[in-house]
Write an enzyme that holds these catalytic residues in place. Sequence first.
Site, PDB file in Angstrom:
ATOM      1  CB  SER A  85      -0.958  -0.056   1.191  1.00 38.93           C
ATOM      2  OG  SER A  85      -2.044   0.826   1.028  1.00 38.93           O
ATOM      3  CG  ASP A 177      -3.514  16.496  14.251  1.00 39.08           C
ATOM      4  OD1 ASP A 177      -4.637  15.964  14.173  1.00 39.08           O
ATOM      5  OD2 ASP A 177      -3.107  17.063  15.274  1.00 39.08           O
ATOM      6  CG  HIS A 236      -5.550  -2.836   0.588  1.00 40.25           C
ATOM      7  ND1 HIS A 236      -4.761  -2.597  -0.518  1.00 40.25           N
ATOM      8  CD2 HIS A 236      -5.118  -1.961   1.543  1.00 40.25           C
ATOM      9  CE1 HIS A 236      -3.897  -1.631  -0.257  1.00 40.25           C
ATOM     10  NE2 HIS A 236      -4.096  -1.235   0.987  1.00 40.25           N
TER      11      HIS A 236
END
Length: 257
Positions: A85, A177, A236
């Site tokens: 990924s 964040d 996945h």
Amino acid sequence: MKLHEKVIGSGPTHVVFLHGLFGQGKNFGGIANDISDIATSHLVDLPNHGRSPWTETFSLDNQADAVADWIADAFDAPVALVGHSLGGKLGMRIALRRGELLDRLMVVDISPARNVSAAEFVNLVAALRQLNLDEVTSRSYADEALTELIPTDRIRRFLLQNLRHKGDSWSWLPNLDLLGDHLHDVGGWPRIEGVYDGPVLWVNGGRSPYVQPEHLAPMRELFPRVLQLTLKNASHWVHSDDPDAFVTVVRHFLTEL
């Protein structure tokens, strides 16, 4: 940047494993144990993940450069690299920009293209941000608090592996964040020049939407020696859905490719 790694095995081939978004190097621990006779596996926490340092900015190339610099410092010879990924995207960009560091590359269920399926992480990150860490008293409390927003047990518990308990406080291991603000970049693929002419094994999950037929042409253009393989029963998370088949594939990648 000194990235955190866990080393498993003592085989002659050095192989670096790069995990996906919100993963950790330890996610490949079982695979590494099963190839320990032929490989020394380096399970790396990507920048902004696990116990590796955080960065102030995010792009695929500055994250790839951090990993590439670590490889250059840590090894005297080219290494094999397995990237899943996000880790696969970084691996591809390392190969294209600093190919001398790699002996071979295995890309797991990702393409050199914008991945629309990465949009699912928008809701996941929003859910994690809503969790009030000051109210968390245990991992089971956090699990229950997130059940409504992340109803799939497997995904929720995977993400909660990133919750760290120290003293009386809880915090996130990844730079939530920064990563959350750059999901568009995580899912993208900025234009890049060059070709990597080393061997590349491209392993896809048959039940995953991340790799599409139209991705084959750009993959072959950038990686002319690519071989594609699909594990039809995997989604996945190929290495956890079908670990036995994945180990067989990794062994072939390291010894036959």
